[in-house]
Design a protein around this motif. Structure first.
Motif, short mmCIF file in Angstrom:
data_model
loop_
_atom_site.label_atom_id
_atom_site.label_comp_id
_atom_site.label_asym_id
_atom_site.label_seq_id
_atom_site.Cartn_x
_atom_site.Cartn_y
_atom_site.Cartn_z
N ILE A 135 8.31 9.37 18.42
CA ILE A 135 8.19 10.50 17.50
C ILE A 135 8.81 10.12 16.17
CG2 ILE A 135 8.73 12.92 17.08
CD1 ILE A 135 6.84 12.52 19.37
N VAL A 136 8.02 10.20 15.09
CA VAL A 136 8.51 9.95 13.74
C VAL A 136 8.06 11.12 12.86
CG1 VAL A 136 8.57 7.44 13.96
CG2 VAL A 136 6.47 8.57 13.17
N TYR A 137 8.72 11.28 11.72
CA TYR A 137 8.42 12.39 10.82
C TYR A 137 8.21 11.87 9.41
CZ TYR A 137 10.09 15.37 14.61
OH TYR A 137 10.26 15.99 15.82
N GLU A 138 7.24 12.50 8.73
CA GLU A 138 6.94 12.19 7.33
C GLU A 138 7.27 13.41 6.48
OE1 GLU A 138 3.11 11.57 4.36
OE2 GLU A 138 2.84 11.53 6.55
N LEU A 139 7.98 13.19 5.40
CA LEU A 139 8.34 14.27 4.48
C LEU A 139 7.19 14.49 3.50
CD1 LEU A 139 10.56 16.27 3.58
CD2 LEU A 139 11.39 14.50 2.03
N ASN A 182 0.84 -1.19 0.00
CA ASN A 182 0.00 0.00 0.00
C ASN A 182 0.88 1.25 0.00
OD1 ASN A 182 -2.37 -1.53 0.10
ND2 ASN A 182 -2.26 -1.65 2.35
N ASN A 183 0.27 2.38 -0.31
CA ASN A 183 1.02 3.63 -0.42
C ASN A 183 1.23 4.25 0.95
OD1 ASN A 183 1.33 3.57 -3.19
ND2 ASN A 183 -0.65 4.56 -3.55
N HIS A 184 1.86 3.54 1.86
CA HIS A 184 2.17 4.09 3.16
C HIS A 184 3.43 4.93 3.05
CE1 HIS A 184 -1.01 2.14 5.28
NE2 HIS A 184 -0.59 0.92 4.95
N PRO A 185 3.48 6.09 3.71
CA PRO A 185 4.67 6.93 3.63
C PRO A 185 5.84 6.33 4.40
CG PRO A 185 3.12 7.85 5.20
CD PRO A 185 2.42 6.69 4.55
N ILE A 186 7.01 6.78 4.07
CA ILE A 186 8.22 6.38 4.79
C ILE A 186 8.37 7.31 5.99
CG2 ILE A 186 10.72 6.14 4.67
CD1 ILE A 186 10.44 5.55 1.72
N LEU A 187 8.44 6.76 7.18
CA LEU A 187 8.51 7.53 8.42
C LEU A 187 9.92 7.45 8.98
CD1 LEU A 187 5.15 6.38 10.06
CD2 LEU A 187 5.56 8.36 8.59
N CYS A 188 10.44 8.62 9.33
CA CYS A 188 11.81 8.72 9.85
C CYS A 188 11.77 8.93 11.36
CB CYS A 188 12.55 9.87 9.18
SG CYS A 188 14.24 10.13 9.76
N ARG A 198 4.42 12.53 13.52
CA ARG A 198 3.49 11.43 13.83
C ARG A 198 3.94 10.71 15.11
NH1 ARG A 198 0.14 9.50 9.69
NH2 ARG A 198 0.36 10.58 7.68
N ARG A 199 3.05 9.90 15.63
CA ARG A 199 3.35 9.09 16.82
C ARG A 199 3.40 7.62 16.39
NH1 ARG A 199 4.76 12.48 21.16
NH2 ARG A 199 3.61 14.42 20.86
N ASN A 200 4.51 6.99 16.68
CA ASN A 200 4.66 5.57 16.33
C ASN A 200 5.75 4.97 17.22
OD1 ASN A 200 5.22 3.03 15.10
ND2 ASN A 200 4.42 3.81 13.14
N LYS A 201 5.34 4.27 18.29
CA LYS A 201 6.30 3.71 19.23
C LYS A 201 6.99 2.46 18.70
CE LYS A 201 4.34 5.55 23.49
NZ LYS A 201 3.88 5.25 24.88
N SER A 202 6.42 1.84 17.66
CA SER A 202 7.06 0.67 17.09
C SER A 202 8.28 1.04 16.27
CB SER A 202 6.06 -0.10 16.22
OG SER A 202 5.62 0.71 15.13
#
Length: 873
Positions: free
Chosen positions: A398-402, A322-328, A388-392
Motif C-alpha cells: 500500500i502506497v499513497y500519492e499526494l 519522467n513525471n512520475h509521482p512520489i509515492l509514500c 495505490r498498490r506497489n509491493k516494490s
C-alpha cells in the motif's frame, strides 16, 4: 500593485526557461550553499523552486477594466519552511535583475486560490530542465473573482465594541468526536453513526478557523445537528476533567451546574492587562501546542508533503526523469503522522500496520486516511490523496500519492499549525481567509441579540453570511443592529433590522420610539453635527398580513397591535428621517446586507463617505449628546432619505394609486391630470395612452387601460373568453373582468405555451421554481460546475421572482420543495451532478436554458426581476 493586491494569491502562466536569471540564481545559491554546508543542507537547498505570480489586477476578467500587463517576477520558496517571498514588476520592460524589486511575504490568506498547486517534483524538474511544466493553467479570461485577504479586527477594536470573547472549542470537539467514533464501532446498528462521526472528524480536522459554539460546528457541512449532543458532552467532560485536577469532590459537585452553563452559553468575562477575555470554571480548554495536530487527517496531509520534500533529490538524480509521482509507503506514513500528533489528543496510531490494514478493523484514525482518498459532495470534500498498490515500495503493498488538492491544503495546514492555538475571539466571524475584492476593507458587525440570539436564529443568519462570503463579526452593539467598519473606523451608516413581529412587539413595549431617538443621536455624531451625513435605515422583514393571529392582531394577541397599526408605523419612518427597505425573509435580509457592505466599500474608496471615528470615540460622543438632537427632524432635507442601495422593491412605500397619480393618471379615472398639474387636452391623453400601452416597464393592469381590444373582448361570452385564455395558457377561472384583464396582457413566449400544450411542466411566474431557474440563468455559465443548493437558494431570493420567501414561512416546506419537478421530464429542466445544479442545454428549443430565458422575460413583464436589465422578445 497596491499592498492589498500584492496579498492576493497567484496563478501560473508561462513556463520558465532554464536559463532565466531567477533559476540561475537559485542554482548558484544551491551550489554556494553546498560548499559551506553538510550533505543534508545540500539536499534541502534543492527543495527550492520558483512559481510565477501575476499581480492581482492581471489576467482576470474584471467588470470595469480590461486586461493589464503580464508579470515577470518569480516567487522563490522553500518547501521545508513553507516561507514564500514574492517579487514582481508592474509590467514595464525592466530587467529581471532589477535591484529595486521589492519582496513581500505571502501570508496564509494568499493560499486561498482557485489555481491548483503542482507537485514540488514537477516544479523542480521544470527549473532544472528535466521535464515539462505541466502547471500551465491560466486564470486569464476566467470569471473567477479577485480575492483579497479577509479584513480582521484587532483585539483592541473588538474590546471597544464590547461583548464576550470565546475560546476555540475545535480541538475539544475533535476529542469528543473521536471518543464517540470509538464507542460506535462495537455494535452493528451504529456503523452508520461511526461513518458519519469519522466524516465529521475529517471535516473539522481540516478546518483551520476557530469554532467557538456548538451551533456553529453543527452547521458545518458533514457535521450536522445529530452530533450536537456529542459536542456538548465533550465540552462538559473537558470542564469536569479540569475541575477535578485541583478541586475536592464537593467543589466538583458544586461546579457541575456551572460547567453545563458554560457549554450552553460560553464563558464569563475577566480583565487581564486591560483586555477583556473569557474564562470558565475550568480555566482553559484543551489545545495542542504549536506544530502539533489533534487529529489524523491534517497530520496525514502534512506528513505526505514532508515526505515529498525529503525525496525530491533522490527522484531528480535518478535515471528516470519522467513525471512520475512520489509515492509514500504506508509503513513510512504512519510514523510521520505520529510525529505530528499531540500525545494528549489520543489520536496516536501506535499499532502495527497490519492491524490497521485488516478489513475487520474500524479505527477512527486510519479510517480518516481512507476517507482522504475519496470525495464526499455532502461534506464538501474532494479526494486529497490516492491509494495505490506497489509491493516494490511497500512491504504490505500500500502506497499513497499526494494529489494537488491535498498539497494545496497541506501548505495551509502547515502554516496554520505553526501559529499555534487561536486566542479567544468573537462568538462568530467569517471563517475564510479571503473575500471578494468588492468588500475591500469593510467588516460588518452585527449584534449578538439578532434573530433572538444564539438559541434561535442568530447562527442561521451567520451561516447565510458565511455562504455569501460577507466579512462579518458578532459583537454586542449599543446602537442599531448592524454597523460597518472601514478598517478600524466606523462608517456613517446604521441599520436596524426588524421582523414585522418585532415591529408589533416594539410598539407594545415602547422600544420603537426609544430606538429611533438613539439612532438619530448617533446620526448627529457620525454625520458631522447638524449636517447629519449619516444614513439611518430600517430593514423590515416579512409580511404583516401573514403574521396575524386570532383577534386580528399581529404577532401576539397580547401585544394589541393591528395590521393597520404596524403598517402605519412603518410608513411613518421616512418622515422621521429613516429610509426603509423590505425583504421577504432572513435570507433576503442577508443578501441585502451583503449588497450594502459592498456599497460601503465602493463609497469609501471613492470618498463618498467619511469614516473618521473609532467606535470608542463614537460611543463617548454619543453619550455626551443632549436628548434634543434625537428629536424628529423638522427640516425637509433630513426627511424621506434615500435607501442605502437602489432596489426595485424599496423605492419608498408607494401604493398603486400613488404611482398612477405621479404619472398623470388617477386611480378612479374621474379626472386626468398631466405631470405639470394641468388638465391635458385630447391629443395629450391619446399620446399618454399609447405610451402606456407600449411601455414594457408598466404593470399589466395599467397597460390594459385605454386598450381598444377591451370593448371587443367585453362583447364575448365567458365561455369564449375561457377558450382564448386556454389558447394562451392563462388561468381560466375568475370573473369576466379578470379574464379580460389576462387577455389584455402581452402573449406569453410561445415556447412556454407549446410546452404546456404537451402537458409538460412549466413553472409559474411568480414562483420559487421560476426564481431558481432565473437564478441559474443569470449566475451560471454552461460547461462549468453547477451551483450548490445553498448558493442557488440565496441567488433565487435575490432575483425577486419568487412569490413566497425561498426560506419558507416557518412551515415544513421551503422554496426548494419544488426542485423535484425541475429534475423530472425528458429532458429535465435542471441537471444535477454531485449536488451541483445547472440548466440543461439540449435539445435546443425545449432545454432548461430556453425555458429559463422565457421565464426571465415574463418576470420582467411583471416587474419582478431585480437583475436591472430588461429583456424582451
Amino acid at each position: 500593485s497596491s499592498s492589498t493586491e500584492e496579498n492576493t494569491w497567484l496563478g501560473t502562466s508561462k513556463k520558465h526557461s532554464p536559463k532565466s536569471n531567477s533559476i540561475c540564481s537559485l542554482l548558484s545559491s544551491s551550489s554556494s550553499s553546498s560548499s559551506s554546508s553538510n550533505e543534508e543542507n545540500d539536499e534541502s537547498n534543492l527543495h527550492e523552486f520558483a512559481i510565477q505570480r501575476p499581480p492581482a489586477n492581471a489576467g482576470i476578467a474584471r467588470k470595469t477594466s480590461a486586461a493589464v500587463s503580464t508579470p515577470k517576477r518569480c516567487v522563490t520558496s522553500t518547501i521545508r519552511n513553507i516561507h514564500f517571498s514574492a517579487s514582481f514588476s508592474s509590467g514595464s520592460n525592466k530587467d529581471d535583475d532589477d535591484e529595486n524589486n521589492s519582496l513581500s511575504d505571502i501570508s496564509l490568506q494568499d493560499l486561498q486560490s482557485p489555481t491548483p498547486f503542482t507537485s514540488p517534483l514537477q516544479r523542480a524538474r521544470t527549473l532544472l530542465g528535466t521535464g515539462n511544466n505541466t502547471n500551465r493553467d491560466s486564470i486569464v479570461g476566467s470569471n473567477v473573482s479577485i480575492q483579497i485577504p479577509t479584513p480582521r479586527m484587532n483585539g483592541a477594536l473588538l474590546n471597544s465594541i464590547g461583548g464576550k470573547l470565546y475560546p476555540d472549542y475545535r480541538h475539544v470537539f475533535l476529542q469528543g468526536l473521536l471518543s464517540h467514533a470509538q464507542s460506535c464501532r462495537i455494535a452493528s446498528h451504529s456503523k452508520t453513526a461511526f461513518d458519519s462521526t469519522v466524516r465529521a472528524l475529517l471535516v473539522m480536522g481540516l478546518y483551520m478557523h476557530p469554532i467557538r459554539t456548538m451551533e456553529a460546528a453543527s452547521g458545518m457541512k458533514g457535521v450536522g445537528a445529530e452530533l450536537l449532543e456529542v459536542l456538548k458532552g465533550a465540552v462538559i467532560k473537558d470542564c469536569r476533567r479540569r475541575n477535578n485536577r485541583n478541586s475536592s469532590p464537593m467543589a466538583t459537585a458544586m461546579t457541575t451546574t456551572a460547567t453545563s452553563a458554560t457549554a450552553r452559553n460560553g464563558y464569563s468575562q475577566r480583565r487581564v492587562n486591560n483586555t477583556v477575555v473569557s474564562s470558565s470554571p475550568s480555566n482553559t480548554f484543551y489545545a495542542p501546542p504549536p506544530g502539533k495536530f489533534s487529529s489524523v487527517a491534517p497530520a496525514a496531509l502534512v506528513a505526505m508533503m514532508d515526505y515529498e520534500t525529503d525525496n525530491i533529490t533522490s527522484t531528480l538524480t535518478s535515471s528516470n526523469t519522467n513525471n512520475h509521482p512520489i509515492l509514500c509507503p504506508v509503513e513510512e506514513l504512519l510514523p510521520r503522522i505520529n510525529e505530528l500528533l499531540d500525545v494528549k489528543s489520543n489520536s496516536i496510531l501506535n499499532r502495527d500496520v497490519s492491524y490497521y490494514l485488516d478489513k475487520d478493523t474500524l479505527d477512527p484514525g486510519f479510517t480518516q486516511i481512507k476517507k482522504l482518498c475519496s470525495s464526499n459532495t455532502n461534506a464538501g470534500l474532494v479526494a486529497y490523496i490516492k491509494e495505490r498498490r506497489n509491493k516494490s515500495l511497500s512491504k504490505h503493498g500500500i502506497v499513497y500519492e499526494l494529489l494537488h488538492e491535498g498539497r494545496h491544503l497541506a501548505y495551509k495546514l502547515r502554516l496554520a499549525v505553526q501559529r499555534g492555538p487561536h486566542l479567544p475571539g468573537p462568538l462568530r466571524q467569517l471563517g475564510r481567509d479571503t473575500v471578494d475584492e468588492e468588500y475591500g476593507r469593510v467588516t460588518m458587525s452585527m449584534d449578538f441579540r439578532e434573530g433572538g440570539g444564539g438559541r434561535k436564529r442568530l447562527h442561521k443568519m451567520c451561516d447565510l453570511l458565511e455562504e455569501y462570503g460577507v466579512p462579518y463579526v458578532v459583537r454586542e452593539l449599543k446602537i442599531s443592529d448592524y454597523v460597518f467598519f472601514v478598517g478600524d473606523k466606523l462608517a456613517p451608516i446604521l441599520i436596524e433590522r426588524k421582523s414585522v413581529d418585532d415591529v408589533a412587539n416594539s410598539l407594545a413595549d415602547g422600544r420603537w420610539e426609544r430606538q429611533q431617538r438613539n439612532m438619530r443621536k448617533a446620526q448627529y455624531v457620525l454625520g458631522g453635527g447638524q449636517d447629519r451625513r449619516c444614513q439611518l435605515c430600517y430593514l423590515i422583514e416579512g409580511d404583516a398580513s401573514q403574521r396575524m393571529v386570532h383577534g386580528g392582531n399581529v404577532g401576539r394577541r397580547s401585544w394589541n397591535q393591528t395590521l393597520e397599526d404596524v403598517e402605519n408605523a412603518i410608513e411613518s419612518l421616512p418622515s422621521k428621517g429613516f429610509s426603509v427597505m423590505r425583504t421577504k425573509s432572513i435570507m433576503g435580509s442577508m443578501v441585502l446586507l451583503s449588497k450594502i457592505a459592498r456599497d460601503v466599500s465602493w463609497k469609501a474608496k471613492n470618498g463618498s463617505i467619511d469614516a473618521t471615528l473609532t467606535y470608542e470615540n463614537f460611543l463617548g460622543q454619543w453619550r455626551r449628546c443632549n436628548d434634543e438632537v434625537g428629536d424628529e427632524p423638522t427640516l425637509r432635507r433630513h426627511q424621506y432619505p434615500a435607501a442605502p442601495i437602489v432596489d426595485s422593491t424599496n423605492i419608498q412605500f408607494e401604493h398603486p394609486t400613488d404611482s398612477l397619480d405621479r404619472n398623470g393618471i388617477t386611480g378612479d379615472n374621474d379626472a386626468d391630470v398631466s405631470a405639470n398639474g394641468n388638465v391635458p387636452n385630447e391629443e395629450e391623453k391619446e399620446c399618454c395612452t399609447v405610451a402606456m400601452d407600449i411601455s414594457p416597464n408598466r404593470p399589466a393592469h395599467v397597460r390594459a387601460a385605454g386598450s381598444d381590444d377591451a370593448e371587443e373582448l367585453n362583447k364575448l361570452s365567458i365561455a369564449d373568453l375561457k377558450k382564448k385564455c386556454k389558447d394562451r395558457d392563462e388561468k381560466q377561472s375568475g370573473t369576466k373582468k379578470e379574464l379580460i384583464a389576462r387577455l389584455l396582457k402581452p402573449r406569453k413566449p410561445e415556447i412556454l405555451i407549446t410546452r404546456s400544450r404537451r402537458k409538460q411542466y412549466v413553472p409559474k411566474v411568480p414562483s420559487c421554481n421560476a426564481a431558481l431557474m432565473v437564478a441559474l440563468l443569470l449566475n451560471h455559465k454552461p460547461g462549468i460546475d453547477g451551483l450548490s443548493k445553498e448558493k442557488l437558494m440565496m441567488l433565487a431570493e435575490e432575483t425577486g421572482v419568487s412569490k413566497d420567501p425561498m426560506g419558507g414561512n416557518g412551515g415544513w416546506y421551503d422554496g426548494w420543495a419544488g426542485m423535484k419537478d425541475l429534475l423530472k421530464g425528458d429532458p429535465p429542466l435542471v441537471f444535477v451532478d454531485k449536488r451541483k445544479y445547472s440548466l440543461t442545454t439540449q435539445p435546443p428549443g425545449s432545454a432548461g436554458i430556453d425555458i429559463a430565458k422565457a421565464l426571465h422575460v415574463l418576470a420582467h413583464r411583471e416587474e419582478l426581476c431585480k437583475c436591472g436589465n430588461y429583456v424582451g422578445i
